[in-house]
Design a protein around this motif. Structure first.
Motif, PDB file in Angstrom:
ATOM      1  N   GLU A   6       0.633   0.330 -19.772  1.00  0.00           N
ATOM      2  CA  GLU A   6       2.355   0.200 -19.264  1.00  0.00           C
ATOM      3  C   GLU A   6       2.406   1.593 -18.466  1.00  0.00           C
ATOM      4  O   GLU A   6       2.355   2.430 -18.364  1.00  0.00           O
ATOM      5  CB  GLU A   6       2.883   0.612 -20.615  1.00  0.00           C
ATOM      6  N   CYS A  22       3.804  -3.596 -17.718  1.00  0.00           N
ATOM      7  CA  CYS A  22       2.661  -3.581 -17.769  1.00  0.00           C
ATOM      8  C   CYS A  22       2.051  -4.545 -17.374  1.00  0.00           C
ATOM      9  O   CYS A  22       2.408  -5.944 -17.332  1.00  0.00           O
ATOM     10  CB  CYS A  22       3.292  -4.552 -19.515  1.00  0.00           C
ATOM     11  N   TRP A  36       6.225  -6.476 -26.726  1.00  0.00           N
ATOM     12  CA  TRP A  36       6.479  -4.732 -27.011  1.00  0.00           C
ATOM     13  C   TRP A  36       6.635  -4.365 -28.047  1.00  0.00           C
ATOM     14  O   TRP A  36       7.748  -5.511 -29.040  1.00  0.00           O
ATOM     15  CB  TRP A  36       7.903  -4.724 -25.600  1.00  0.00           C
ATOM     16  N   ARG A  38       7.996  -0.832 -30.389  1.00  0.00           N
ATOM     17  CA  ARG A  38       7.778   0.752 -30.292  1.00  0.00           C
ATOM     18  C   ARG A  38       7.529   1.808 -31.027  1.00  0.00           C
ATOM     19  O   ARG A  38       7.441   1.073 -32.845  1.00  0.00           O
ATOM     20  CB  ARG A  38       8.767   1.147 -29.710  1.00  0.00           C
ATOM     21  N   ARG A  45       5.048   1.329 -36.049  1.00  0.00           N
ATOM     22  CA  ARG A  45       5.215   1.551 -35.394  1.00  0.00           C
ATOM     23  C   ARG A  45       6.336  -0.537 -35.804  1.00  0.00           C
ATOM     24  O   ARG A  45       5.763  -1.530 -36.583  1.00  0.00           O
ATOM     25  CB  ARG A  45       4.016   0.649 -35.350  1.00  0.00           C
ATOM     26  N   TYR A  93       6.871   3.687 -26.321  1.00  0.00           N
ATOM     27  CA  TYR A  93       6.567   2.057 -26.560  1.00  0.00           C
ATOM     28  C   TYR A  93       5.805   1.276 -26.251  1.00  0.00           C
ATOM     29  O   TYR A  93       4.463   1.969 -24.591  1.00  0.00           O
ATOM     30  CB  TYR A  93       7.470   1.496 -25.560  1.00  0.00           C
ATOM     31  N   TYR A  94       4.952  -0.190 -26.566  1.00  0.00           N
ATOM     32  CA  TYR A  94       3.671   0.025 -26.588  1.00  0.00           C
ATOM     33  C   TYR A  94       3.536  -2.293 -26.096  1.00  0.00           C
ATOM     34  O   TYR A  94       4.890  -3.091 -26.324  1.00  0.00           O
ATOM     35  CB  TYR A  94       2.867  -0.253 -27.439  1.00  0.00           C
ATOM     36  N   CYS A  95       3.264  -2.519 -25.286  1.00  0.00           N
ATOM     37  CA  CYS A  95       2.442  -3.269 -24.564  1.00  0.00           C
ATOM     38  C   CYS A  95       1.319  -4.284 -25.319  1.00  0.00           C
ATOM     39  O   CYS A  95       0.530  -3.406 -26.069  1.00  0.00           O
ATOM     40  CB  CYS A  95       2.919  -3.629 -23.440  1.00  0.00           C
ATOM     41  N   TRP A 115      -3.642  -4.235 -26.833  1.00  0.00           N
ATOM     42  CA  TRP A 115      -2.924  -2.978 -27.138  1.00  0.00           C
ATOM     43  C   TRP A 115      -2.349  -1.440 -26.096  1.00  0.00           C
ATOM     44  O   TRP A 115      -3.645  -1.230 -25.173  1.00  0.00           O
ATOM     45  CB  TRP A 115      -2.764  -1.952 -28.656  1.00  0.00           C
ATOM     46  N   GLN A 117      -1.670   2.363 -24.239  1.00  0.00           N
ATOM     47  CA  GLN A 117      -1.882   2.889 -24.208  1.00  0.00           C
ATOM     48  C   GLN A 117      -0.834   4.080 -25.019  1.00  0.00           C
ATOM     49  O   GLN A 117       0.160   4.865 -25.748  1.00  0.00           O
ATOM     50  CB  GLN A 117      -2.593   3.844 -23.178  1.00  0.00           C
ATOM     51  N   GLY A 118       0.872   2.944 -24.313  1.00  0.00           N
ATOM     52  CA  GLY A 118       1.930   3.685 -24.844  1.00  0.00           C
ATOM     53  C   GLY A 118       2.658   3.674 -23.622  1.00  0.00           C
ATOM     54  O   GLY A 118       1.964   5.006 -22.582  1.00  0.00           O
TER      55      GLY A 118
END
Length: 125
Positions: A6, A22, A36, A38, A45, A93-95, A115, A117-118
């Protein structure tokens, strides 16, 4: 396993905009459902938005009308455009990518296989 990276997070004032990206390496990106999520400080999460291989999208109620998810299969990239940011949008925020075939609830975290790393998004009031 696909690797996700990301980018695009940062510090922004309330009312501002950010564009998160991402990029996926390996695998057949066009077949994946991308999403996505978060995680705010002290909270679990949560789902934000998803986009299936056919381009159909789904959003959490809290972000409808302000967030827009899109994908570019030629670039193996999924993007989250965030407008009208609020302090409560502050989170990492994570993809995520799901290899699942067929329908599944896109809000289900265990459905996602890879996932990132954010990336930190901080919204100041």
């Amino acid at each position: 396993q696909v690797q996700l990276v990301e980018s695009g997070g940062g510090l922004v004032q309330a009312g501002g905009s950010l564009r998160l990206s991402c990029t996926a390496s390996r695998g057949t990106f066009s077949r994946y459902t991308m999403a996505w999520f978060r995680q705010a400080p002290g909270k679990e999460r949560e789902f934000v938005a998803s986009i299936r291989s056919d381009g159909s999208t789904y959003y959490a109620d809290s972000v409808k009308g302000r967030f827009a998810i899109s994908r570019d299969n030629a670039k193996n990239t999924v993007t989250l455009q965030i407008d009208s940011l609020k302090p409560e949008d502050t989170a990492v925020y994570y993809c995520a990518a799901s290899y699942a075939v067929g329908y599944f609830d896109p809000q289900t975290q265990r459905a996602y296989d890879s996932w990132g790393q954010g990336t930190q998004v901080t919204v100041s009031s």
